[in-house]
Design an enzyme around this catalytic site. Structure first.
Site, PDB file in Angstrom:
ATOM      1  CB  SER A 139      11.128   0.372   4.613  1.00  0.00           C
ATOM      2  OG  SER A 139      12.078   1.327   4.176  1.00  0.00           O
ATOM      3  CE1 TYR A 152       7.327   4.618   5.610  1.00  0.00           C
ATOM      4  CE2 TYR A 152       9.720   4.484   5.628  1.00  0.00           C
ATOM      5  CZ  TYR A 152       8.512   4.163   5.049  1.00  0.00           C
ATOM      6  OH  TYR A 152       8.487   3.381   3.913  1.00  0.00           O
TER       7      TYR A 152
HETATM    8  N1  LIG Z   1       9.370   4.128  -2.642  1.00  0.00           N
HETATM    9  C1  LIG Z   1      10.347   3.759  -1.821  1.00  0.00           C
HETATM   10  O1  LIG Z   1      11.505   4.201  -1.954  1.00  0.00           O
HETATM   11  C2  LIG Z   1      10.076   2.759  -0.716  1.00  0.00           C
HETATM   12  C3  LIG Z   1      11.167   2.276   0.006  1.00  0.00           C
HETATM   13  C4  LIG Z   1      10.960   1.350   1.020  1.00  0.00           C
HETATM   14  C5  LIG Z   1       9.670   0.912   1.302  1.00  0.00           C
HETATM   15  N2  LIG Z   1       8.616   1.412   0.601  1.00  0.00           N
HETATM   16  C6  LIG Z   1       7.282   0.901   0.937  1.00  0.00           C
HETATM   17  O2  LIG Z   1       6.731   0.318  -0.220  1.00  0.00           O
HETATM   18  C7  LIG Z   1       5.297   0.343  -0.132  1.00  0.00           C
HETATM   19  C8  LIG Z   1       4.735   0.902  -1.416  1.00  0.00           C
HETATM   20  O3  LIG Z   1       5.092   2.274  -1.511  1.00  0.00           O
HETATM   21  P1  LIG Z   1       5.374   3.042  -2.885  1.00  0.00           P
HETATM   22  O4  LIG Z   1       6.795   3.409  -2.912  1.00  0.00           O
HETATM   23  O5  LIG Z   1       4.810   2.270  -3.997  1.00  0.00           O
HETATM   24  O6  LIG Z   1       4.609   4.409  -2.611  1.00  0.00           O
HETATM   25  P2  LIG Z   1       3.180   4.971  -3.025  1.00  0.00           P
HETATM   26  O7  LIG Z   1       3.056   4.912  -4.504  1.00  0.00           O
HETATM   27  O8  LIG Z   1       3.094   6.290  -2.355  1.00  0.00           O
HETATM   28  O9  LIG Z   1       2.160   3.938  -2.378  1.00  0.00           O
HETATM   29  C9  LIG Z   1       1.630   4.025  -1.107  1.00  0.00           C
HETATM   30  C10 LIG Z   1       0.321   3.278  -1.118  1.00  0.00           C
HETATM   31  O10 LIG Z   1      -0.232   3.249   0.197  1.00  0.00           O
HETATM   32  C11 LIG Z   1      -1.610   3.585   0.068  1.00  0.00           C
HETATM   33  N3  LIG Z   1      -2.147   4.104   1.312  1.00  0.00           N
HETATM   34  C12 LIG Z   1      -1.616   5.046   2.113  1.00  0.00           C
HETATM   35  N4  LIG Z   1      -2.433   5.270   3.160  1.00  0.00           N
HETATM   36  C13 LIG Z   1      -3.505   4.441   3.009  1.00  0.00           C
HETATM   37  C14 LIG Z   1      -4.688   4.203   3.744  1.00  0.00           C
HETATM   38  N5  LIG Z   1      -4.969   4.896   4.857  1.00  0.00           N
HETATM   39  N6  LIG Z   1      -5.555   3.261   3.314  1.00  0.00           N
HETATM   40  C15 LIG Z   1      -5.314   2.583   2.172  1.00  0.00           C
HETATM   41  N7  LIG Z   1      -4.206   2.785   1.403  1.00  0.00           N
HETATM   42  C16 LIG Z   1      -3.319   3.701   1.823  1.00  0.00           C
HETATM   43  C17 LIG Z   1      -1.638   4.619  -1.028  1.00  0.00           C
HETATM   44  O11 LIG Z   1      -2.965   4.786  -1.492  1.00  0.00           O
HETATM   45  P3  LIG Z   1      -3.527   6.170  -2.135  1.00  0.00           P
HETATM   46  O12 LIG Z   1      -3.262   6.068  -3.602  1.00  0.00           O
HETATM   47  O13 LIG Z   1      -4.965   6.153  -1.803  1.00  0.00           O
HETATM   48  O14 LIG Z   1      -2.772   7.291  -1.471  1.00  0.00           O
HETATM   49  C18 LIG Z   1      -0.712   3.938  -2.033  1.00  0.00           C
HETATM   50  O15 LIG Z   1      -1.389   2.936  -2.732  1.00  0.00           O
HETATM   51  C19 LIG Z   1       4.978   1.187   1.102  1.00  0.00           C
HETATM   52  O16 LIG Z   1       4.699   0.329   2.172  1.00  0.00           O
HETATM   53  C20 LIG Z   1       6.269   1.934   1.358  1.00  0.00           C
HETATM   54  O17 LIG Z   1       6.381   2.289   2.714  1.00  0.00           O
HETATM   55  C21 LIG Z   1       8.789   2.312  -0.415  1.00  0.00           C
END
Ligand SMILES: NC(=O)c1ccc[n+]([C@@H]2O[C@H](COP(=O)([O-])OP(=O)(O)OC[C@H]3O[C@@H](n4cnc5c(N)ncnc54)[C@H](OP(=O)(O)O)[C@@H]3O)[C@@H](O)[C@H]2O)c1
Length: 246
Positions: A139, A152
């Site tokens: 990130s 985080y």
């Molecule tokens: N959205 C943003 O602005 C942003 C920016 C920078 C980086 N990121 C990174 O991008 C990646 C994807 O995030 P996203 O934005 O697509 O958000 P998201 O939709 O909230 O996805 C998070 C994912 O992590 C999974 N997860 C969390 N804890 C877990 C565990 N204990 N075991 C297995 N799976 C787990 C969730 O599964 P469940 O469905 O079971 O909860 C979900 O599939 C993440 O690494 C996030 O930190 C996001």
């Protein structure tokens, strides 16, 4: 032998975008995560739309003692692990994490310890093939410690450093490691979050991940303009930065 790509955290918004981009390229997939029903829904949709093979595996990344079993039962006979995308992440709440070690530990385990330990194991599966890729989603939050999200941010920064080292280690094995640093993306993680700007759609980020992989990049900011925003953020002197309340 058939090749398959594993997506860790496949219910994630960004992972769904990347899954579509992979499916459009005819890749067979294994979707791993905690929510079996949702994973099955995504799998059926991808199978119907793109005529690929998609399997579902249950995984809670924080159950560290279950990683070995997960890896051992991952592939069917005759299947090769051609690639891994790790999209697992947990934003948590900074002020809660600052005072509650359980919340801080959850953020560190789900963003750093869990992904690192599992990717190490998966790399062992891939090394004998001397081919393939590992994509880790870090990130922009990992580029500089900020008072509003330093638990985080430090876990993501650590994950980014891990990916950098893993890339160096796996280079001679013929395995590409790509670090992805998204800015703000419209997913469940950021839903309702105040102060977001230049928000990207997950499908655009998913396609961007595949393009960066195909270009052989080591690391990529998505969308690309975040590279310049973070250049500015990183160059602000600490004496000023600590007064900004960011
Ligand atoms: N959205 C943003 O602005 C942003 C920016 C920078 C980086 N990121 C990174 O991008 C990646 C994807 O995030 P996203 O934005 O697509 O958000 P998201 O939709 O909230 O996805 C998070 C994912 O992590 C999974 N997860 C969390 N804890 C877990 C565990 N204990 N075991 C297995 N799976 C787990 C969730 O599964 P469940 O469905 O079971 O909860 C979900 O599939 C993440 O690494 C996030 O930190 C996001």
């Amino acid at each position: 032998m058939s090749e398959t790509v594993l997506i860790l955290g496949a219910t994630s918004g960004i992972a769904r975008g990347a899954a579509i981009a992979l499916a459009q390229r005819g890749r067979n997939l294994i979707l791993a995560g905690r929510d079996e029903e949702e994973l099955q829904r995504i799998a059926s949709d991808l199978t119907i739309r793109y005529n690929i093979s998609v399997h579902v595996r249950l995984l809670d990344i924080s159950a560290l003692n279950e990683h070995e079993e997960f890896v051992a039962s991952l592939l069917h006979t005759g299947e090769i692990l051609a690639g891994v995308l790790c999209a697992i992440g947990y934003l948590g709440e900074q002020e809660t994490a600052f005072t509650d070690p359980n919340e801080a530990s959850r953020i560190m385990t789900q963003n750093y310890t869990g992904p690192v330990l599992l990717l190490d194991r998966l790399a062992q599966l891939m090394i004998p093939n001397r081919a393939g890729f590992i994509i880790g989603i870090a990130s922009v939050a990992g580029d500089r410690g900020r008072q509003s999200n330093f638990i985080y941010g430090s876990a993501k920064g650590g994950f980014g450093l891990y990916l950098q080292g893993l890339r160096n280690r796996l280079f001679r094995e013929g395995i590409q490691v790509l670090t992805v640093k998204p800015g703000f993306v419209d997913t469940a993680m950021t839903y309702g979050m105040p102060g977001m700007f230049l928000v990207a759609q997950p499908e655009v980020v998913g396609e961007g991940i595949l393009r960066a992989l195909e270009k052989g990049k080591d690391a990529v900011y998505l969308p690309g303009f975040w590279r310049y925003i973070m250049l500015i953020i990183r160059s602000i002197p600490e004496k000023i930065f600590k007064r900004l309340g960011l």
